[in-house]
Write an enzyme that holds these catalytic residues in place. Structure first.
Site, PDB file in Angstrom:
ATOM      1  N   LEU A   9      42.465 -23.406 -47.296  1.00  0.00           N
ATOM      2  CA  LEU A   9      41.023 -23.596 -47.174  1.00  0.00           C
ATOM      3  C   LEU A   9      40.376 -22.220 -47.075  1.00  0.00           C
ATOM      4  CD1 LEU A   9      39.043 -26.109 -45.057  1.00  0.00           C
ATOM      5  CD2 LEU A   9      38.542 -23.670 -44.809  1.00  0.00           C
ATOM      6  N   ILE A  10      39.348 -22.000 -47.905  1.00  0.00           N
ATOM      7  CA  ILE A  10      38.653 -20.714 -47.939  1.00  0.00           C
ATOM      8  C   ILE A  10      37.175 -20.962 -47.689  1.00  0.00           C
ATOM      9  CG2 ILE A  10      38.174 -18.642 -49.309  1.00  0.00           C
ATOM     10  CD1 ILE A  10      40.606 -19.466 -51.073  1.00  0.00           C
ATOM     11  N   SER A  15      30.215 -17.132 -53.843  1.00  0.00           N
ATOM     12  CA  SER A  15      30.062 -15.862 -54.543  1.00  0.00           C
ATOM     13  C   SER A  15      31.030 -14.844 -53.959  1.00  0.00           C
ATOM     14  CB  SER A  15      28.621 -15.344 -54.413  1.00  0.00           C
ATOM     15  OG  SER A  15      28.307 -15.080 -53.050  1.00  0.00           O
ATOM     16  N   GLY A  16      31.058 -13.660 -54.574  1.00  0.00           N
ATOM     17  CA  GLY A  16      31.743 -12.514 -54.003  1.00  0.00           C
ATOM     18  C   GLY A  16      33.231 -12.686 -53.798  1.00  0.00           C
ATOM     19  N   ILE A  17      33.714 -12.131 -52.685  1.00  0.00           N
ATOM     20  CA  ILE A  17      35.141 -12.129 -52.387  1.00  0.00           C
ATOM     21  C   ILE A  17      35.669 -13.552 -52.243  1.00  0.00           C
ATOM     22  CG2 ILE A  17      36.863 -11.498 -50.640  1.00  0.00           C
ATOM     23  CD1 ILE A  17      35.172  -8.971 -50.108  1.00  0.00           C
ATOM     24  N   GLY A  18      34.883 -14.444 -51.644  1.00  0.00           N
ATOM     25  CA  GLY A  18      35.320 -15.828 -51.483  1.00  0.00           C
ATOM     26  C   GLY A  18      35.549 -16.508 -52.812  1.00  0.00           C
ATOM     27  N   SER A 141      36.270  -5.956 -42.298  1.00  0.00           N
ATOM     28  CA  SER A 141      35.509  -4.898 -42.946  1.00  0.00           C
ATOM     29  C   SER A 141      35.919  -3.575 -42.332  1.00  0.00           C
ATOM     30  CB  SER A 141      34.007  -5.119 -42.736  1.00  0.00           C
ATOM     31  OG  SER A 141      33.255  -3.984 -43.145  1.00  0.00           O
ATOM     32  N   TYR A 154      26.153  -6.120 -37.699  1.00  0.00           N
ATOM     33  CA  TYR A 154      27.293  -6.475 -38.558  1.00  0.00           C
ATOM     34  C   TYR A 154      28.578  -5.860 -38.016  1.00  0.00           C
ATOM     35  CZ  TYR A 154      30.067  -7.075 -42.810  1.00  0.00           C
ATOM     36  OH  TYR A 154      31.041  -7.414 -43.720  1.00  0.00           O
TER      37      TYR A 154
END
Length: 293
Positions: A9-10, A15-18, A141, A154
């Site tokens: 499960l992600i 979008s993006g990395i996912g 990150s 962040y």
């Protein structure tokens, strides 16, 4: 862990990395449950999956909504009977000088998605992961290891994720679950990698004594600040899938040589002085005399 007959499960796959991770994991042989807050935004994901010749199970999951998390995980158990891995990827960016321009509400909202959302999904998934002796991966990150000026909220959330997962990892391992944090750097081909179109005069008017410092930081970022740091979301996705399949992945996984070198300075900096000295150069600007306006 081999991919065959394994379910992952992600989160945050619109979008993006996912998105890249969902497609890459499916190509590697995983059954992929690709989740997002609004499945109506799945067009880009479905298009990428079609081009790759893979099929994804797209489901709604809002990491800030406990009922949504519970419903999604319950549905996965009912459909597949197991869950072998989770990739915590959902997140929101934040570029806002917290001390002057942002609000406490914005800070809490950032933490709600980037930290508490990770914890919420991980807690509900853990019984299934224990049963499968699976993997719990989180996309972190470099800002979760090295704080970045004017990215306080962040960075705080990503630092919290690092601390939470590092603390959880040995306990989870006793119960058969491998915990990893995958650490990308600057990923230009994502929404996170698009530097905001900041009106500098608006910033100067709103940020009080930090206005000149913020301008200097923007100059650094736009110049040599991230030289050599960029990598594709597909490169990051490959690193995530390797972490899902390697027999003995480490806890912290740098996604490039640049990231590894960048983190090395901080992780070898016992009292924090070296990183603070480095960070001061990011906001120093040209030599000036007199007080900043």
């Amino acid at each position: 862990m081999t991919a065959r007959h394994r379910t992952v499960l992600i989160t945050g796959t619109s979008s993006g990395i996912g998105l890249a991770t969902a497609v890459t994991a499916a190509k590697a042989g995983f059954t992929v449950v690709a989740t997002m807050r609004d499945p109506e935004r799945a067009h880009a994901l479905r298009e990428a999956a079609g081009h790759a010749g893979v099929t994804l199970d797209v489901r709604r999951l809002d990491v800030t909504d406990a009922a949504s998390v519970a419903s999604c995980l319950r549905g996965v158990r009912e459909t597949y009977g197991r869950l072998d891995a989770v990739v915590n990827n959902a997140g929101v960016s934040n570029f806002d000088p917290t001390m002057e321009m942002s609000t406490m509400e914005a800070l809490r909202a950032n933490l709600e998605v980037n930290f508490f959302g990770v914890v919420a999904v991980s807690r509900v998934a853990m019984p299934l992961l224990r049963a499968a002796r699976g993997r719990l991966l989180t996309v972190g990150s470099v800002h979760g290891v090295v704080g970045q000026p004017f990215n306080e909220a962040y960075a705080a959330a990503k630092f919290a994720v690092e601390g939470f997962m590092e603390s959880l990892a040995p306990v989870a391992a006793r119960h058969g679950v491998r915990v990893c944090v995958v650490v990308p750097g600057f990923v230009p081909d994502t929404e996170f990698g698009v530097f905001p179109d900041v009106n500098r005069e608006t910033i100067r008017a709103a940020s009080g004594p930090y206005a000149r410092t913020f301008t200097d930081y923007l100059d650094w970022v736009g110049g040599q600040g991230w030289e050599g740091a960029g990598q594709s979301k597909w490169d990051v996705a490959e690193a995530v899938v390797r972490a899902l399949t390697d027999d003995e992945p480490p806890f912290r996984i740098a996604t490039s040589a640049w990231v590894s070198d960048y983190l090395a300075d901080k992780l070898a900096d016992r009292d924090g002085s070296a990183v603070q000295a480095l960070a001061r150069t990011w906001v120093a600007g040209p030599q000036r005399s007199g007080a900043a306006p």
